[in-house]
Design an enzyme around this catalytic site. Structure first.
Site, PDB file in Angstrom:
ATOM      1  N   ASP A  67       0.913  -1.165  -0.239  1.00 32.09           N
ATOM      2  CA  ASP A  67      -0.117   0.097  -0.237  1.00 32.09           C
ATOM      3  C   ASP A  67       0.988   0.986   0.007  1.00 32.09           C
ATOM      4  O   ASP A  67       2.225   1.050  -0.143  1.00 32.09           O
ATOM      5  CB  ASP A  67      -0.661  -0.008   1.276  1.00 32.09           C
ATOM      6  N   ASN A 135      -7.812  -2.888  14.230  1.00 33.56           N
ATOM      7  CA  ASN A 135      -9.542  -3.024  13.504  1.00 33.56           C
ATOM      8  C   ASN A 135      -9.416  -4.193  12.825  1.00 33.56           C
ATOM      9  O   ASN A 135     -10.452  -4.683  12.030  1.00 33.56           O
ATOM     10  CB  ASN A 135     -10.512  -1.492  13.090  1.00 33.56           C
ATOM     11  N   HIS A 137      -6.767  -5.045  10.242  1.00 40.33           N
ATOM     12  CA  HIS A 137      -6.716  -4.552   8.568  1.00 40.33           C
ATOM     13  C   HIS A 137      -6.091  -5.310   7.976  1.00 40.33           C
ATOM     14  O   HIS A 137      -4.796  -5.338   9.233  1.00 40.33           O
ATOM     15  CB  HIS A 137      -6.984  -2.936   7.739  1.00 40.33           C
ATOM     16  N   GLU A 142      -9.597  -2.465   5.483  1.00 38.89           N
ATOM     17  CA  GLU A 142     -10.513  -2.009   6.434  1.00 38.89           C
ATOM     18  C   GLU A 142     -11.522  -2.878   6.626  1.00 38.89           C
ATOM     19  O   GLU A 142     -12.525  -2.887   5.122  1.00 38.89           O
ATOM     20  CB  GLU A 142     -10.134  -0.369   6.225  1.00 38.89           C
TER      21      GLU A 142
HETATM   22  C1  GLP Z   1      -0.599   0.182   8.603  1.00 38.98           C
HETATM   23  C2  GLP Z   1      -0.764  -0.791   7.233  1.00 38.98           C
HETATM   24  C3  GLP Z   1      -0.727  -2.474   7.639  1.00 38.98           C
HETATM   25  C4  GLP Z   1       0.122  -1.971   8.757  1.00 38.98           C
HETATM   26  C5  GLP Z   1      -0.832  -1.433   9.878  1.00 38.98           C
HETATM   27  C6  GLP Z   1      -0.676  -1.772  11.497  1.00 38.98           C
HETATM   28  O1  GLP Z   1      -2.159   0.728   8.489  1.00 38.98           O
HETATM   29  N1  GLP Z   1      -1.109  -0.403   6.142  1.00 38.98           N
HETATM   30  O2  GLP Z   1       0.388  -2.422   6.877  1.00 38.98           O
HETATM   31  O3  GLP Z   1       0.363  -3.860   9.062  1.00 38.98           O
HETATM   32  O4  GLP Z   1      -0.538  -0.358  10.349  1.00 38.98           O
HETATM   33  O5  GLP Z   1       1.020  -1.400  12.293  1.00 38.98           O
HETATM   34  P1  GLP Z   1       2.563  -1.620  12.661  1.00 38.98           P
HETATM   35  O6  GLP Z   1       3.439  -1.885  12.688  1.00 38.98           O
HETATM   36  O7  GLP Z   1       2.574  -0.113  13.072  1.00 38.98           O
HETATM   37  O8  GLP Z   1       1.061  -1.384  14.274  1.00 38.98           O
END
Ligand code: GLP
Length: 241
Positions: A67, A135, A137, A142
């Site tokens: 992404d 959540n 995702h 989402e």
């Molecule tokens: C973001 C990314 C995800 C990631 C998520 C969790 O929203 N788009 O790919 O898995 O955050 O992030 P973190 O690893 O910092 O908790």
């Protein structure tokens, strides 16, 4: 699902890095699906260490990231393109043209989504790395009534913007939209490597891995994939029986 719970984050990182080193040793032109967020950073550090110790070369590897934020240029230090260069690509021997991310500043977003889908379809990932949002995702897919198969533009939930605000100087700076691979593309990877750390994610880990399969918890769809490896630290795995 193959679920492994590690006593320390470092053990998890070593295990994951070794998985990549072994994959690339057996397939030097491996296709890797990459992820951002804080979760993969330790893994990337260990992969860099292995590269520096000459255990692995990335010269034949191709990468596709999940992404990118809409509106951020690759030289913006909050963009995922910048993140990947900072935490991995600039430290290893992967040619830049073999690394791919959705273009968050494309003039025509629809065209950009189709371009990215065509690229991914031309070389499905051998392994797709995933973190997990609070959540549920994955990428930026989402929770919703429906999920998209291919790359698409998403409006980020306020919870997601809040969670990611820690990387920005204020919440206002967190983009409202992102481009993300769809769950269909994610599910096409031969192997999925889901990595989760921290007790704040213990509840969603349990829900995603053992709860009902629902679009309201996008990661729950992974229960239908044939080859999923889940790496958890002790805190993230504490609610699993
Ligand atoms: C973001 C990314 C995800 C990631 C998520 C969790 O929203 N788009 O790919 O898995 O955050 O992030 P973190 O690893 O910092 O908790």
């Amino acid at each position: 699902m193959n679920i492994k719970i590690f006593e320390t984050s470092e053990q998890l990182d070593n295990y994951a890095a070794e998985l990549y080193v072994n994959l690339i040793a057996s397939k030097p032109n491996a296709v890797l699906g990459m992820a951002t967020g804080s979760t993969p950073i330790g893994i990337y550090d260990k992969i860099i260490e292995s590269y520096k110790n000459k255990k692995v070369s990335f010269s034949g590897v191709t990468t596709y990231n999940l992404d990118e934020y809409v509106g951020l240029t690759p030289d913006n230090d909050q963009s995922y393109a910048y993140f990947m260069n900072k935490h991995l690509f600039s430290h290893i021997d992967i040619p830049q043209e073999q690394t791919h991310l959705p273009n968050g500043i494309a003039e025509n977003m629809e065209e950009e989504c189709r371009r990215y889908d065509a690229l991914i379809a031309s070389s499905p990932a051998d392994i797709q790395l995933l973190g997990l949002g609070h959540n549920g995702h994955i990428g930026f897919n989402e929770p919703d009534d429906n999920l998209s198969f291919g790359t698409h533009i998403v409006k980020l939930q306020e919870e997601t913007r809040d969670a990611n605000a820690r990387f920005f100087s204020s919440i206002e700076e967190v983009p409202t939209h992102a481009l993300t691979m769809g769950v269909g593309s994610i599910m096409k990877a031969k192997t999925i490597l889901l990595v989760v750390r921290g007790s704040d994610k213990a509840r969603i880990v349990k829900e995603a891995l053992t709860g009902p399969i629902t679009t309201k918890v996008p990661a729950s769809l992974l229960q239908t994939h044939q080859q999923v490896i889940v790496l958890l630290d002790r805190e993230a795995g504490r609610m699993l029986g």
